[in-house]
Every structure is written in structure tokens, then in C-alpha cells.
Enzyme design. Structure first.
Site, short mmCIF file in Angstrom:
data_model
loop_
_atom_site.label_atom_id
_atom_site.label_comp_id
_atom_site.label_asym_id
_atom_site.label_seq_id
_atom_site.Cartn_x
_atom_site.Cartn_y
_atom_site.Cartn_z
N ASP A 3 -47.99 -18.55 -14.31
CA ASP A 3 -47.81 -18.14 -12.91
C ASP A 3 -47.59 -16.64 -12.76
O ASP A 3 -48.06 -16.02 -11.80
CB ASP A 3 -46.64 -18.90 -12.27
CG ASP A 3 -47.08 -20.30 -11.82
OD1 ASP A 3 -48.18 -20.71 -12.19
OD2 ASP A 3 -46.31 -20.94 -11.10
N ASN A 27 -52.57 -22.18 -10.11
CA ASN A 27 -51.81 -23.15 -9.32
C ASN A 27 -50.45 -22.56 -8.96
O ASN A 27 -49.46 -23.27 -8.86
CB ASN A 27 -51.64 -24.45 -10.12
CG ASN A 27 -51.27 -25.63 -9.23
OD1 ASN A 27 -51.25 -25.52 -8.00
ND2 ASN A 27 -50.95 -26.75 -9.83
N ASP A 62 -36.59 -28.62 -7.36
CA ASP A 62 -37.25 -28.62 -8.67
C ASP A 62 -36.36 -29.24 -9.74
O ASP A 62 -36.79 -30.09 -10.52
CB ASP A 62 -37.63 -27.19 -9.08
CG ASP A 62 -38.83 -26.70 -8.27
OD1 ASP A 62 -39.44 -27.51 -7.56
OD2 ASP A 62 -39.16 -25.50 -8.37
N GLU A 114 -46.90 -29.12 -7.53
CA GLU A 114 -48.01 -29.09 -8.48
C GLU A 114 -48.82 -30.39 -8.45
O GLU A 114 -50.01 -30.43 -8.69
CB GLU A 114 -47.48 -28.83 -9.88
CG GLU A 114 -47.18 -27.37 -10.19
CD GLU A 114 -45.88 -26.86 -9.60
OE1 GLU A 114 -45.31 -27.53 -8.71
OE2 GLU A 114 -45.44 -25.77 -10.01
N HIS A 149 -45.88 -28.81 -15.13
CA HIS A 149 -44.94 -28.41 -16.18
C HIS A 149 -43.62 -29.17 -16.14
O HIS A 149 -43.08 -29.57 -17.17
CB HIS A 149 -44.68 -26.91 -16.06
CG HIS A 149 -44.23 -26.46 -14.69
ND1 HIS A 149 -43.27 -25.53 -14.49
CD2 HIS A 149 -44.62 -26.84 -13.43
CE1 HIS A 149 -43.09 -25.34 -13.20
NE2 HIS A 149 -43.91 -26.12 -12.54
N ARG A 150 -43.12 -29.40 -14.94
CA ARG A 150 -41.79 -30.02 -14.85
C ARG A 150 -41.81 -31.48 -15.28
O ARG A 150 -40.83 -31.99 -15.81
CB ARG A 150 -41.21 -29.87 -13.45
CG ARG A 150 -41.02 -28.44 -13.06
CD ARG A 150 -39.93 -28.18 -12.07
NE ARG A 150 -39.97 -26.78 -11.71
CZ ARG A 150 -39.53 -25.79 -12.48
NH1 ARG A 150 -38.97 -26.06 -13.64
NH2 ARG A 150 -39.64 -24.53 -12.11
N LYS A 182 -46.87 -23.03 -17.50
CA LYS A 182 -46.73 -22.52 -16.13
C LYS A 182 -45.44 -21.71 -15.98
O LYS A 182 -45.41 -20.69 -15.30
CB LYS A 182 -46.75 -23.68 -15.14
CG LYS A 182 -46.89 -23.25 -13.70
CD LYS A 182 -47.25 -24.45 -12.84
CE LYS A 182 -47.87 -24.01 -11.52
NZ LYS A 182 -46.96 -23.37 -10.61
#
Ligand code: DC
Length: 676
Positions: A52, A95, A328, A356, A403-404, A431
Site C-alpha cells: 500500500d 487495492n 480492522d 479488501e 492481508h488481515r 499489503k
């Protein structure tokens, strides 16, 4: 970073130690844009290096900002002073919402007032992530924005090449209940054109307020002091002008901290887990994840720049929490819920659907794979853990390029059934946290005896080295070239002036001395390089002489014994491919997969012949064949560690197989041993 198709996280038992977290994504991308918009240079320390921030840096470079990496941890940005240097450009933003939304606003205002034209696009998912509310606010003030795809979504064209006036006299309305990034984008962009006071009014309940706090704090660092009235009206004072603070330090990412806070809460440990780079006074909203983790049972203490976490209540306590302020990090709570008693409900997280991926649906699907009962609401999720230890299940975890999802679900590896947790496409963590799994494995200990080890042996020139390396690469495992260790003993002996001649090593006290030398070697493998006591000996160990010396010293039991502990040390998460003579018989006798690779002597001689010729060496096929057969005979008949397949080894004759076919065969055997 793990660049494999999947990563099997072995069952984890405990965790302790310190992790230095990478910089915050939200702070990094805001600071980059602010530094780019203001006059002069800004030194940004500890900037996050990830996908990012990479797209943001690329975009700024395309726009004409100077970008200089002045040290390993510092980037110097030369700003544009609010003036477009390049009046048109196409910017690809992957993204990264934190790049797309603020750049959309800033470039719309600059292009409209200075006569520019820019195209913003991203990956397919970015083109499904809403931006219409921001575009509408920009158009309402006279900003030129053209939809290039579906209205309300990127790609977009900003400006039309002509100069237009903006009308900033009326309050600018923007929705706050879809993404707080729309408001952030306006707050970052409007100071560029705020000749008079500019008022922004939020329509609808503002979500993710802490992210707006970050924006306001960083604006102040760059000389713009926004007046906030409740969470609905924001006034940018007329005459505001960006001023570089000269240098600025990026806090570690509080959302990334959540995985390690959860790790400390889940994993038994004497010492606990320490997270460096972010403390309780962080400006990031996700720091309030700490309170949620405490409510679930974690014992968290913290200072200005670090947190320390220990397991408290166990099992964890289920919670019912409005997570709007920590959208998040709340994903990590959903995984902690697997270890809680009762049902955990996370509420007010509709924004998960436009991140995402649709995170509500994705988390529900993936948590169910682990045996949890999940109820997915329009803006909430309830998770009831597997009803007993035996009710835990496993299946490859899909990560949706998010990613998370990859990071939080890796914590399922603490499941009580000691099941392997397969994370598909683990590289998506790039990311925000490219080395997440390395950091996890540095702290977590695998359930004893459960580090996966694949042993590969075979006669000389069978191709076991190449096969081992390819298998290791496919699985993201380390590779132990045990032959290199014996070669290192040969090189170390030469350096120490110890003979490796046959007549000398026959003397038991000499053999003992070589064993002691082997035990004292400091060995480090780094990529393709091998270091012996700090010196790069990568090419020294590959000489014919080192190979001969290795062959002699490897027949000595004191040398073999001395290298045992060193070799065991290579068995670490996520796994190991061990290549060499006694890997499956002596060093890792319990390895779940042992492969004995063979090929006809003729075929091996052919391969070696081609290898030598391709390197410009002369070679004779008949003498190569004779040498191979002689070495086979010697290796098979020697007393210590003779060449022979482990009893439970799978035999793989690769005489007629390509390397890819051999690798596939080994991976299939490995797969058939997994409960997945
Ligand atoms: O695979 P290589 O040529 O690098 O191995 C060097 C020598 O060490 C060779 O003679 C085999 C021996 N060796 C051994 O005895 N035990 C091992 N585990 C690996 C290699």
C-alpha cells in the site's frame, strides 16, 4: 515473505519474546501525501514498507515529487508546494484505499484549479470499492470527476485539462457512514484551496472516528489546525497552508499489533509477548483493541512505545462489543472468540463489507471451516467456538487477497487438536506486514515433535539437492544441505591446519580433534551464501578438495555427533527439507516423509556430463560412470552412515522424470500425509 501457494502453519504451543512491528499503514500513507503536498523536504522515519505504501510512493514519484531513501529507515520526500508539476498522469493504486481516496480528492482539486487531468485505477476489487460519496462531494464544489467505469467506483478521471473555479462558500456535505476515508480525503485535500474558511458537514453517523483523529493530528503536524464541532462539522481555517515539520516518525501499526496482543492472550508463556513500536498513548484508534483484548482476558501492560501481553483468563471470556471504533482490529477478536467460553458478538461493523473483501461473509465462511458456529448479520457477527476440543476442524483458509484474514486466522494454529492451519496465498500480508509470518514464527513455539520435516536422500548426482530446494521453495520451508556442513568441516580443518588425510584421521585422537572443531563452528546460511565463523565460504566449500575432505571427515563418528545438534536446530517453523545421508535415519528419524531418490547410474552419469559440458569443462562419460559406480560402492559399504534408504522411505526413481514431475510427486506424498 512467503511467496508460496499456501503456507501450512504447524500447530503452535506457546509464544514468547519481542516483536518490532512495521509502521502504521494509515499514518504512513497520510504522511506521504501531506509531505508531497507541502513545500520543502520531509524526512519520514520508520515508514511502512508494504504494497500500500509502495503504490502511494509510485504515484507521488509520477506526480513529480522527489523520493530519496536516505537511510534504511528514512525516506525524504520533496514536496510539490501545492503546485502540479506533471499535469497529467495515469496512476495505478492496487487495492490501497488509503491511497485511492485521498489522492482522488487532492488531485481533483489541483487538476480542476490548475488545469490537469489524471486517471486513477486499481485492481479489480478496488473497482468494486465505493467512492461515489466522495466524488459527489467533490463535484458539488465544482471538482471535475469523470467515471471511467461503473459510476461511483474507480477507475476515475480527475480534471479535464482546463482550469475551473471551485465554489467553497457553502458547507461541503459528505457521507460518513460508508467509509471514514471520504472525510479524511476531503480534510487532507481542502487545505490546498482554502482561501477562506471551508466547512465540511458529515451526513449520517460518522464511522471509524479514530481514523479521523489520526487525520486531524497529522494535519496539525503539517501546520493545518482544523476546528472540529462534535463529529459532524469540520472547519478548515481560511489561509491554511501546509508546512513541513522537517522530520516525522511513523508509529508502528496498531492494527498489526492486534495479532501479537492476541498471541500473548492465547499462548501460554512464562515471559509473555512484547510488542515494540506502539504504546498505549498511540494516536491510532486500533490501540483500543487492547481494551477489548483485556475484556476477553488478556493481561496487557504498556508504556509509551511498547506493550506487554500475557495470558490471563483461560479460556478467554466471550464479549459482546460495538466495534465501530476498531473495525480492522476487530477481525482479530473474531479469532480470539474461538478460544472463548460462550458466544462472542461483534457489532456495528458494516464497513467490513466494503474493505479488501466482504469481510463479514469471508470471516463467517473461514471461521466455520474451523468448527465454529457463526451467525452473520448485516452489520455484525456472532461466533461460538467449537463445542469441544474434538469439534475443531481444519481446511485450507481462503484469504481473498485480504492481508488481515491471513494474519488473524493464522492464530487458529493454537487449536487444541493440534491441527495444521493452511493459509492460502500467504503473500497477501504484503499489503501491510510483509514479514508477518516470519515475526509469528520468531515468537511462537511449535507443539513439540510437530515441526514438519521432509528428508531427501539418494546417491550422488541423483538430483536430491535440486529436488530438496524446489520442495522447500514450494512449501516455504527452510532447506538444510547437510552435505554442506561436512564440507564446512573440511574447510574449517584446512583453516585450522588440521589434516583430513586418510592416514591422519584414522588416529582416534585426531578424529576427536576434528569433532571438537566441528562442534565449535559458527555456521550461517543466508540465501545462497554460507558463512563459517563470519567469513563467506560459499565457493570454498564447493571445490573438489572440500568435497573429498567432506567425504573423509563424514565417515568419523565424532564429527557426525558434533553436527547433530546443529542439524536439529534447523527444524523450525514452518518446516524443513533436510537433504543428505542420514537425515531420515539418524537426525530426523520421526520425519513424516522420507524420500530416497534414485536414478540409474547411466542416467546420473549423463546428467553430470551435461552439467560439466554446459559449464565449459571437458568430461568423459565412461569415466564419469565408473567414478559414480565406485562412489556408490564406497558410500553404501561404509561403516558410519552408509548410503541406504530409511526403512520407511518412499523410493523415487527419477531416471525418466523431469524435475517438476519429481517435485510434484514429493508434494503429493506430503499432501497425502496432511489432515486438510
Ligand atoms: O552432498 P555433498 O556432496 O555436499 O556431501 C559431501 C560429503 O558429505 C559426501 O561425501 C557425503 C557426506 N555426507 C554425509 O556423510 N552425511 C550427510 N548428511 C550429508 C553428506
Amino acid at each position: 515473505m512467503f511467496n508460496t501457494a499456501f503456507l501450512d502453519v504447524p500447530p503452535l504451543a506457546s509464544a514468547s519474546g519481542t516483536v518490532q512491528l512495521p509502521g502504521s499503514k494509515s499514518i504512513s500513507n497520510r504522511v506521504l501525501l501531506l509531505a508531497a503536498l507541502c513545500d520543502g523536504h520531509t524526512d519520514i522515519h520508520d515508514l511502512l514498507a508494504s504494497d500500500d505504501t509502495h503504490v502511494m510512493l509510485q504515484a507521488l514519484a509520477t506526480l513529480g515529487c522527489s523520493i530519496e531513501h536516505t537511510s534504511a529507515h528514512t525516506v525524504r520526500i520533496g514536496g510539490l508546494a501545492g503546485q502540479l508539476r506533471n499535469k497529467s498522469a495515469q496512476l495505478f493504486l492496487g487495492n490501497a484505499g488509503t491511497a485511492m481516496r485521498p489522492l482522488c480528492a487532492a488531485l481533483t482539486l489541483l487538476a480542476t484549479t490548475q488545469g490537469g487531468s489524471f486517471e486513477l485505477s486499481g485492481v479489480a476489487r478496488m473497482h468494486e470499492r465505493p467512492i461515489g460519496d466522495l466524488v459527489q462531494a467533490l463535484r458539488a464544489m465544482g471538482g471535475m470527476v469523470t467515471d471511467l467505469g461503473n459510476p461511483g467506483f474507480p477507475p476515475l478521471r480527475l480534471g479535464d485539462g482546463a482550469v475551473h473555479d471551485l465554489d467553497l462558500s457553502a458547507p461541503i456535505q459528505v457521507r460518513g457512514d460508508v467509509s471514514s476515508q471520504f472525510l479524511t480525503a476531503l480534510l487532507l485535500a481542502l487545505p490546498l484551496v482554502a482561501k477562506q474558511d471551508v466547512v465540511i458537514q458529515v451526513v449520517g453517523e460518522l464511522i471509524s472516528k479514530p481514523y479521523i483523529d489520526i487525520t486531524l493530528q497529522l494535519l496539525a503536524r503539517f501546520g493545518v489546525h482544523v476546528h472540529r464541532d462534535a463529529w459532524s462539522t469540520f472547519t478548515i481555517p481560511g489561509g491554511s497552508c501546509y508546512q513541513s515539520p522537517g522530520s516525522l516518525h511513523v508509529e508502528a501499526d496498531a492494527s498489526s499489533a492486534s495479532y501479537f496482543i492476541a498471541l500473548g492472550a492465547i499462548a501460554p508463556s512464562d515471559e509473555g509477548v512484547t510488542v515494540q513500536g506502539v504504546g498505549l498513548d498511540s494516536i491510532q484508534g486500533d490501540i483500543r483493541f487492547v481494551e477489548a483484548a483485556q475484556a476477553m482476558g488478556a493481561v496487557v501492560t504498556g508504556g509509551a512505545n511498547a506493550l506487554h501481553i500475557r495470558r490471563g483468563a483461560w479460556p478467554l471470556k466471550a464479549i459482546d462489543l460495538d466495534c465501530n471504533h476498531i473495525p480492522d482490529a476487530a477481525m482479530t477478536l473474531a479469532v480470539m472468540a474461538l478460544y472463548a467460553q460462550g458466544t462472542t458478538t461483534l457489532r456495528n461493523i458494516a464497513s467490513w463489507r466494503v474493505k479488501e473483501t466482504d469481510r463479514l461473509s469471508a470471516m463467517a465462511t473461514e471461521l466455520r471451516k474451523l468448527g465454529a458456529t457463526v451467525v452473520e448479520g448485516a452489520d455484525c457477527i456472532s461466533i461460538t467456538p467449537p463445542l469441544s476440543d474434538r469439534a475443531w476442524t481444519t481446511a485450507p483458509i481462503a484469504t481473498y487477497d485480504d492481508h488481515r484474514i491471513a494474519m488473524c486466522l493464522s492464530l487458529a494454529a493454537f487449536n487444541p487438536r493440534h491441527l495444521v492451519t493452511r493459509i492460502n496465498e500467504p503473500h497477501c500480508v504484503a499489503k501491510t506486514f510483509p514479514d508477518y509470518f516470519e515475526a509469528l514464527f520468531a515468537l511462537a513455539q511449535v507443539v513439540p515433535g510437530r515441526v514438519p520435516v521432509i528428508c531427501i536422500d539418494g546417491p550422488t548426482a541423483s538430483g536430491k539437492g535440486t529436488l530438496s530446494q524446489c520442495v522447500a521453495k514450494a512449501l516455504g520451508y527452510a532447506w538444510l544441505d547437510s552435505g554442506a556442513l561436512y564440507r564446512l568441516v573440511g574447510v574449517a580443518a584446512q583453516t585450522a591446519g588440521l589434516s583430513t588425510a586418510a592416514q591422519d584421521i584414522a588416529n582416534p585422537s585426531h578424529a576427536q580433534a576434528l569433532g571438537e572443531l566441528a562442534a565449535s563452528m559458527q555456521v550461517q546460511f543466508s540465501g545462497d551464501a554460507v558463512y563459517l565463523n563470519g567469513t563467506d565460504v560459499s565457493s570454498d566449500i564447493r571445490t573438489e578438495a572440500a568435497g573429498m575432505a567432506a567425504s573423509r571427515v563424514s565417515a568419523l563418528q565424532p564429527v557426525r555427533d558434533a553436527l547433530t545438534a546443529l542439524q536439529h536446530g534447523f527444524a523450525k517453523a514452518p518446516g524443513l527439507v533436510a537433504d543428505g545421508r542420514d537425515m531420515g535415519t539418524v537426525i530426523f528419524p520421526n520425519a513424516p516423509l522420507k524420500v530416497f531418490l534414485t536414478a540409474s547410474a547411466e542416467q546420473r552419469a549423463q546428467r553430470r556430463y551435461k552439467q560439466l559440458i554446459s559449464k565449459g569443462n571437458s568430461a568423459n562419460i565412461d569415466s564419469l560412470l565408473a567414478d559414480l559406480q565406485e562412489r556408490d560402492a564406497r558410500d553404501t559399504s561404509r561403516v558410519h552412515a552408509p548410503l541406504k534408504p530409511a526403512e520407511d522411505a518412499q523410493l523415487l526413481d527419477n531416471t525418466t522424470l523431469s524435475i517438476e514431475q519429481s517435485v510434484d510427486q514429493v508434494l503429493n506424498w506430503w499432501q497425502s500425509k496432511q489432515v486438510l
